[in-house]
Design an enzyme around this catalytic site. Sequence first.
Site, PDB file in Angstrom:
ATOM      1  N   ARG A 115       0.882  -1.178   0.000  1.00  0.00           N
ATOM      2  CA  ARG A 115       0.000   0.000   0.000  1.00  0.00           C
ATOM      3  C   ARG A 115       0.911   1.217   0.000  1.00  0.00           C
ATOM      4  NH1 ARG A 115      -5.383   1.329   3.455  1.00  0.00           N
ATOM      5  NH2 ARG A 115      -6.123  -0.133   1.896  1.00  0.00           N
ATOM      6  N   HIS A 142      -7.291   0.568  -6.518  1.00  0.00           N
ATOM      7  CA  HIS A 142      -7.528  -0.312  -5.370  1.00  0.00           C
ATOM      8  C   HIS A 142      -8.192  -1.590  -5.894  1.00  0.00           C
ATOM      9  CE1 HIS A 142      -7.809  -1.531  -1.345  1.00  0.00           C
ATOM     10  NE2 HIS A 142      -8.676  -0.676  -0.847  1.00  0.00           N
ATOM     11  N   GLN A 145     -10.196  -4.097  -3.639  1.00  0.00           N
ATOM     12  CA  GLN A 145     -11.505  -3.579  -3.243  1.00  0.00           C
ATOM     13  C   GLN A 145     -12.535  -3.829  -4.346  1.00  0.00           C
ATOM     14  OE1 GLN A 145     -12.282  -1.834  -0.205  1.00  0.00           O
ATOM     15  NE2 GLN A 145     -14.306  -2.366  -0.966  1.00  0.00           N
ATOM     16  N   ASP A 237     -17.439   7.002  -1.665  1.00  0.00           N
ATOM     17  CA  ASP A 237     -16.149   6.849  -0.983  1.00  0.00           C
ATOM     18  C   ASP A 237     -15.781   8.218  -0.409  1.00  0.00           C
ATOM     19  OD1 ASP A 237     -13.602   6.049  -0.157  1.00  0.00           O
ATOM     20  OD2 ASP A 237     -12.724   6.074  -2.166  1.00  0.00           O
ATOM     21  N   CYS A 277     -16.605   1.638   0.350  1.00  0.00           N
ATOM     22  CA  CYS A 277     -15.446   0.766   0.597  1.00  0.00           C
ATOM     23  C   CYS A 277     -14.962   0.856   2.039  1.00  0.00           C
ATOM     24  CB  CYS A 277     -14.322   1.112  -0.362  1.00  0.00           C
ATOM     25  SG  CYS A 277     -13.812   2.830  -0.250  1.00  0.00           S
ATOM     26  N   ARG A 305     -13.846  -8.896   1.380  1.00  0.00           N
ATOM     27  CA  ARG A 305     -12.411  -8.671   1.167  1.00  0.00           C
ATOM     28  C   ARG A 305     -11.648  -9.919   1.604  1.00  0.00           C
ATOM     29  NH1 ARG A 305     -10.381  -3.437   1.107  1.00  0.00           N
ATOM     30  NH2 ARG A 305      -8.478  -4.532   0.536  1.00  0.00           N
TER      31      ARG A 305
HETATM   32  N1   CP Z   1     -11.400  -0.385   2.166  1.00  0.00           N
HETATM   33  C1   CP Z   1     -10.143  -0.443   2.632  1.00  0.00           C
HETATM   34  O1   CP Z   1      -9.188  -0.685   1.889  1.00  0.00           O
HETATM   35  O2   CP Z   1     -10.032  -0.247   3.959  1.00  0.00           O
HETATM   36  P1   CP Z   1      -8.656  -0.021   4.754  1.00  0.00           P
HETATM   37  O3   CP Z   1      -8.111   1.298   4.304  1.00  0.00           O
HETATM   38  O4   CP Z   1      -9.042  -0.025   6.190  1.00  0.00           O
HETATM   39  O5   CP Z   1      -7.715  -1.125   4.405  1.00  0.00           O
HETATM   40  N1  NVA Z   2     -10.166   6.486  -1.652  1.00  0.00           N
HETATM   41  C1  NVA Z   2      -9.817   6.082  -0.316  1.00  0.00           C
HETATM   42  C2  NVA Z   2     -10.035   4.617  -0.165  1.00  0.00           C
HETATM   43  C3  NVA Z   2      -9.726   4.051   1.187  1.00  0.00           C
HETATM   44  C4  NVA Z   2      -9.888   2.567   1.234  1.00  0.00           C
HETATM   45  C5  NVA Z   2      -8.368   6.427  -0.029  1.00  0.00           C
HETATM   46  O1  NVA Z   2      -7.533   6.236  -0.929  1.00  0.00           O
HETATM   47  O2  NVA Z   2      -8.065   6.915   1.049  1.00  0.00           O
END
Ligand code: CP
Ligand code: NVA
Length: 341
Positions: A115, A142, A145, A237, A277, A305
């Site tokens: 990440r 993502h 997701q 989101d 999400c 997930r």
């Molecule tokens: N939806 C999602 O990826 O959640 P987190 O940021 O908690 O991993």
């Molecule tokens: N768009 C959000 C998604 C979190 C899972 C972010 O990138 O913070």
Amino acid sequence: MTAMPVAQSSLGGRDLLSAADLSASEVQRLFDRATHLKAEFRATRRHADPLLAGRTIAMLFQRPSLRTRVTFEAGMAQLGGHAIYLTHETVLGARESVRDVARNLDRFVDAIVARTGPHQVVVELAAQAAVPVVNGLTLREHPCQALADLFTLRERFGRLAGLVLAFVGDGNNVYHSLALLGATLGVDVRLAHPEGYGPDRRIVERARELAETTGAALVFGHDPAEIVRGAHVVYTDAWTSMGQEAEAEERRDAFAPYQVDARLLETAGPEAMVMHCLPAHRGEEITSDVMDGPMSLILEQSENRLHVQKALLVELLADEAARAEPPASAGGRPEASTTPV
Ligand code: CP
Ligand code: NVA
């Protein structure tokens, strides 16, 4: 053990950086395996066959996470393997170059889940590491997701082709992956966004190319009511994604008319479901009554997930023989195996 008609796995050893990296048949196979793993886990909280015994993954996270971290870690443990979480202290590119991190990790572990902020970092990790790299969220995409989300819709509607998903808010990483995967699987993905917060043009072009084979439509507009009308699902989101915190105030102003509330949901139609999400900002992009209401699929998405990523890990990492083996089902063929994607 009942045999299931599944395509041969072609995911062994591959990277998953973008939702466009998977073909429709690969996703179908993944979803069939996830259906089986979910049924078995829900019935017994165990897996009879620890398909990833002795396997290890490293999880390089430069951003916080609840769902992605816990589902990958728990998923590896449930399948007999192990996950090692590396915090932001292992700063990629600062303490050590991305190349050096990749070329050390691939001697220790069987895959890397990363990440990062910039998408280029996961691209470089994948280029340097000899083991599969999975995108656990970048500012661009993502994909894990989107896989869980479309699996959730397949479970709920029994099909994907022809569904309409209306995304209300930012043309961000989550929208990008949904647009790409939706195009691959025949789901119309619409977007209602404020001026200046549209998606990346290259992603839209790629999604349009993918949609040529499925006929999925990509629709854009600035009026949320118009975009959600008749949709099967309304998705939202955060207005400010991780890494954009400095823009939070101006984003709050720009996105204020894009809140998913009871009125917007009513405009969508009486059957319209709601997705997010998570993490959610209650009272900003979504109201609590909608989030906790009867049309919400949000906790299903979150649970899925776990199941979908476990299926992905098996497809990427299990021994060739185990991967070639169709997912077994004690109770006969899993229901979704006959469901067209
Ligand atoms: N939806 C999602 O990826 O959640 P987190 O940021 O908690 O991993
Ligand atoms: N768009 C959000 C998604 C979190 C899972 C972010 O990138 O913070």
